[in-house]
Design a protein around this motif. Structure first.
Motif, PDB file in Angstrom:
ATOM      1  N   TYR A  58       0.816  -1.210   0.000  1.00 40.92           N
ATOM      2  CA  TYR A  58       0.000   0.000   0.000  1.00 40.92           C
ATOM      3  C   TYR A  58       0.849   1.260   0.000  1.00 40.92           C
ATOM      4  O   TYR A  58       0.463   2.272  -0.587  1.00 40.92           O
ATOM      5  CB  TYR A  58      -0.964   0.017   1.188  1.00 40.92           C
ATOM      6  N   ARG A 110      -6.568   4.321  -1.926  1.00 47.86           N
ATOM      7  CA  ARG A 110      -6.984   2.929  -1.731  1.00 47.86           C
ATOM      8  C   ARG A 110      -7.715   2.725  -0.417  1.00 47.86           C
ATOM      9  O   ARG A 110      -8.476   1.790  -0.271  1.00 47.86           O
ATOM     10  CB  ARG A 110      -5.781   2.000  -1.772  1.00 47.86           C
ATOM     11  N   LYS A 130      -0.279 -11.418  -5.394  1.00 49.22           N
ATOM     12  CA  LYS A 130      -1.298 -12.224  -6.059  1.00 49.22           C
ATOM     13  C   LYS A 130      -2.698 -11.752  -5.689  1.00 49.22           C
ATOM     14  O   LYS A 130      -3.559 -11.613  -6.552  1.00 49.22           O
ATOM     15  CB  LYS A 130      -1.138 -13.696  -5.703  1.00 49.22           C
ATOM     16  N   ARG A 131      -2.927 -11.468  -4.409  1.00 51.50           N
ATOM     17  CA  ARG A 131      -4.242 -11.005  -3.963  1.00 51.50           C
ATOM     18  C   ARG A 131      -4.602  -9.682  -4.639  1.00 51.50           C
ATOM     19  O   ARG A 131      -5.724  -9.502  -5.117  1.00 51.50           O
ATOM     20  CB  ARG A 131      -4.260 -10.850  -2.447  1.00 51.50           C
ATOM     21  N   GLU A 132      -3.652  -8.769  -4.726  1.00 53.73           N
ATOM     22  CA  GLU A 132      -3.924  -7.482  -5.359  1.00 53.73           C
ATOM     23  C   GLU A 132      -4.164  -7.631  -6.859  1.00 53.73           C
ATOM     24  O   GLU A 132      -5.014  -6.958  -7.425  1.00 53.73           O
ATOM     25  CB  GLU A 132      -2.782  -6.496  -5.085  1.00 53.73           C
ATOM     26  N   ARG A 133      -3.416  -8.521  -7.515  1.00 50.78           N
ATOM     27  CA  ARG A 133      -3.657  -8.784  -8.943  1.00 50.78           C
ATOM     28  C   ARG A 133      -5.049  -9.335  -9.160  1.00 50.78           C
ATOM     29  O   ARG A 133      -5.766  -8.922 -10.076  1.00 50.78           O
ATOM     30  CB  ARG A 133      -2.615  -9.774  -9.481  1.00 50.78           C
ATOM     31  N   ASP A 134      -5.445 -10.285  -8.307  1.00 51.02           N
ATOM     32  CA  ASP A 134      -6.779 -10.882  -8.421  1.00 51.02           C
ATOM     33  C   ASP A 134      -7.868  -9.835  -8.217  1.00 51.02           C
ATOM     34  O   ASP A 134      -8.868  -9.814  -8.936  1.00 51.02           O
ATOM     35  CB  ASP A 134      -6.955 -12.021  -7.417  1.00 51.02           C
ATOM     36  N   GLU A 135      -7.673  -8.952  -7.235  1.00 51.61           N
ATOM     37  CA  GLU A 135      -8.667  -7.903  -6.987  1.00 51.61           C
ATOM     38  C   GLU A 135      -8.742  -6.922  -8.152  1.00 51.61           C
ATOM     39  O   GLU A 135      -9.818  -6.464  -8.520  1.00 51.61           O
ATOM     40  CB  GLU A 135      -8.354  -7.169  -5.688  1.00 51.61           C
ATOM     41  N   MET A 136      -7.593  -6.603  -8.759  1.00 53.85           N
ATOM     42  CA  MET A 136      -7.584  -5.692  -9.894  1.00 53.85           C
ATOM     43  C   MET A 136      -8.313  -6.320 -11.076  1.00 53.85           C
ATOM     44  O   MET A 136      -9.115  -5.656 -11.746  1.00 53.85           O
ATOM     45  CB  MET A 136      -6.154  -5.325 -10.300  1.00 53.85           C
ATOM     46  N   GLU A 178     -10.650  -8.541 -10.926  1.00 59.28           N
ATOM     47  CA  GLU A 178     -12.078  -8.555 -10.601  1.00 59.28           C
ATOM     48  C   GLU A 178     -12.696  -7.187 -10.833  1.00 59.28           C
ATOM     49  O   GLU A 178     -13.800  -7.087 -11.384  1.00 59.28           O
ATOM     50  CB  GLU A 178     -12.252  -8.978  -9.136  1.00 59.28           C
ATOM     51  N   ARG A 179     -11.981  -6.118 -10.455  1.00 56.79           N
ATOM     52  CA  ARG A 179     -12.498  -4.763 -10.702  1.00 56.79           C
ATOM     53  C   ARG A 179     -12.652  -4.505 -12.200  1.00 56.79           C
ATOM     54  O   ARG A 179     -13.624  -3.902 -12.646  1.00 56.79           O
ATOM     55  CB  ARG A 179     -11.571  -3.712 -10.089  1.00 56.79           C
ATOM     56  N   ASN A 234     -15.675  -6.331 -13.565  1.00 59.84           N
ATOM     57  CA  ASN A 234     -16.938  -5.729 -13.129  1.00 59.84           C
ATOM     58  C   ASN A 234     -17.183  -4.367 -13.741  1.00 59.84           C
ATOM     59  O   ASN A 234     -18.298  -3.859 -13.675  1.00 59.84           O
ATOM     60  CB  ASN A 234     -16.978  -5.617 -11.595  1.00 59.84           C
TER      61      ASN A 234
END
Length: 100
Positions: free
Chosen positions: A23, A35, A87-93, A95-96, A99
């Motif tokens: 962050y 963020r 990896k978590r941030e890539r997955d969230e990006m 997903e955004r 959507n």
């Protein structure tokens, strides 16, 4: 109840350090919003994040001193935590983007 070991504590602290460091390195989303609070104006979120990061890095120093783990083992835990956060941030990006 499971006894919490120093290694468990190091893994938990490493996860927090990795998240706060991510962050600090990426304080704004692509559209310029913070963020944390979602505003585009100047906010105190980044300074709070840096303060938290410093706290957890100091805590990691204490845990390393208490631990019997080698430096390489601790570094491996830190690297693993950084990869998990990335990896978590890539997955969230992704997903955004899906959507949007």
């Amino acid at each position: 109840m499971k006894k919490v070991t120093v290694k468990d504590q190091i893994e938990r602290v490493a996860g927090r350090i990795a998240a706060f460091q991510w962050y600090v390195d990426h304080p704004r989303m692509e559209d310029g919003r913070c963020r944390f609070c979602g505003t585009t104006a100047a906010c105190t979120c980044i300074s709070n994040t840096k303060r938290n990061l410093i706290y957890w890095e100091k805590r990691m120093t204490v845990l390393r001193a208490e631990s019997t783990l080698t430096s390489k083992e601790v570094e491996r835990i830190l690297k693993s935590s950084r990869r998990m956060v990335d990896k978590r941030e890539r997955d969230e990006m992704l997903e955004r983007l899906e959507n949007a």
